[in-house]
Design a protein around this motif. Structure first.
Motif, mmCIF file in Angstrom:
data_model
loop_
_atom_site.group_PDB
_atom_site.id
_atom_site.type_symbol
_atom_site.label_atom_id
_atom_site.label_comp_id
_atom_site.label_asym_id
_atom_site.label_seq_id
_atom_site.Cartn_x
_atom_site.Cartn_y
_atom_site.Cartn_z
ATOM 1 N N ARG A 169 15.140 3.673 5.749
ATOM 2 C CA ARG A 169 14.520 3.655 4.420
ATOM 3 C C ARG A 169 14.135 5.072 4.020
ATOM 4 N NH1 ARG A 169 13.644 -1.699 3.614
ATOM 5 N NH2 ARG A 169 13.479 -3.030 5.473
ATOM 6 N N GLY A 170 15.077 5.787 3.429
ATOM 7 C CA GLY A 170 14.858 7.164 3.023
ATOM 8 C C GLY A 170 14.123 7.273 1.702
ATOM 9 N N LYS A 171 13.910 8.507 1.258
ATOM 10 C CA LYS A 171 13.182 8.742 0.009
ATOM 11 C C LYS A 171 13.966 8.247 -1.195
ATOM 12 C CE LYS A 171 10.864 12.443 -2.547
ATOM 13 N NZ LYS A 171 10.540 13.906 -2.567
ATOM 14 N N ARG A 172 15.308 8.412 -1.164
ATOM 15 C CA ARG A 172 16.130 8.067 -2.326
ATOM 16 C C ARG A 172 16.918 6.771 -2.157
ATOM 17 N NH1 ARG A 172 16.572 13.688 -1.962
ATOM 18 N NH2 ARG A 172 15.793 14.788 -3.800
ATOM 19 N N ASN A 173 17.266 6.416 -0.924
ATOM 20 C CA ASN A 173 18.074 5.213 -0.752
ATOM 21 C C ASN A 173 17.816 4.571 0.616
ATOM 22 O OD1 ASN A 173 19.493 6.791 1.138
ATOM 23 N ND2 ASN A 173 20.972 7.458 -0.382
ATOM 24 N N THR A 174 18.403 3.397 0.783
ATOM 25 C CA THR A 174 18.291 2.655 2.041
ATOM 26 C C THR A 174 19.685 2.411 2.601
ATOM 27 O OG1 THR A 174 16.237 1.554 1.375
ATOM 28 C CG2 THR A 174 17.535 0.487 3.089
ATOM 29 N N ARG A 175 19.858 2.670 3.888
ATOM 30 C CA ARG A 175 21.149 2.447 4.539
ATOM 31 C C ARG A 175 20.976 1.486 5.706
ATOM 32 N NH1 ARG A 175 23.521 6.441 7.311
ATOM 33 N NH2 ARG A 175 21.599 7.615 7.666
#
Length: 248
Positions: free
Chosen positions: A51-57
């Protein structure tokens, strides 16, 4: 006489209660945790949600492990990561990249790098010693996490090469599963916070099937490690833990 017997019984029960409460030590708690969390071997299918700052992978993998010293992981999806493999043998770690058809060995400062952009480092994966070998542990209190009573353990490093100078661990007093952990640098700075949840009874043991790792120096909501399926103590062929398996 009857009153005396009742008072004696109450005193005896109180004494037993005090002894029982004071009996357990920090190292015994760690041993109970080890019984739940460790096994001779495991085969695990898991999903890592970054769960990154800009997107989720999301990254799906299958892993094999024998004790703490041998592990082999193959990434199954997404397509960009598919076929990437990692092999750990004691203090050595190799990574195979299918796009370049190259195998590299990570060592030294490279082990501090993030695993697939997650909140975990390769160094976190490499530690294979028991906690009681690395830390002096003490019980510093009790606290509730949700509706679960927990022992609070403080672990201070007694070896020079510990990845973290200090750890605080909240352990369920009944199920002996860690529910939270905080990892500190020598300076006292909080580096990582770990939350364990979705506890299930698997193969006669309590086991967390969701772990959130939060690198406090990174943005985002951390990385969830979710167990999709796990086998305890399966027989694993010897060829799995061989460098040839990286290109197999």
């Amino acid at each position: 006489m009857r009153t005396f017997k009742i008072l004696s019984l109450i005193s005896c029960l109180l004494f037993i209660s005090i002894i029982a409460h004071g009996q357990i030590t920090a190292n015994e708690i760690l041993d109970r945790v080890k019984e739940n969390m460790n096994s001779e071997s495991t085969i695990t299918e898991s999903k890592m949600v970054i769960r990154g700052k800009r997107n989720t992978r999301e990254i799906v993998s299958k892993g094999y492990a024998e004790g703490n010293e041998k592990s082999f992981t193959e990434y199954l999806s997404p397509e960009r990561e598919k076929g990437t493999k990692m092999l750990k043998l004691e203090d050595k770690l190799w990574i195979y990249n299918p796009s370049t058809d190259r195998t590299i060995q990570l060592s030294g400062h490279m082990l501090r790098q993030s695993v697939m952009g997650s909140d975990l480092s390769y160094e976190d994966m490499m530690e294979d010693r028991e906690l009681i070998e690395i830390y002096d542990a003490t019980i510093i209190g009790e606290e509730k996490i949700g509706d679960r009573n927990c022992y609070i353990l403080e672990l201070n490093a007694k070896v020079e090469d510990a990845s973290y100078q200090k750890r605080k661990t909240w352990v369920d007093t009944e199920r002996f599963i860690p529910l939270k952990e905080e990892l500190f640098a020598k300076s006292g700075q909080l580096l990582k916070r770990v939350s364990l949840s979705d506890i299930q009874k698997l193969d006669g043991r309590w086991y967390p099937t969701k772990i959130n790792y939060k690198d406090m120096l990174m943005s985002g909501e951390g990385t969830d490690f979710i167990v999709l399926n796990i086998e305890f103590n399966p027989e694993i062929p010897d060829y799995i833990f061989n460098k040839a398996s990286l290109k197999r």
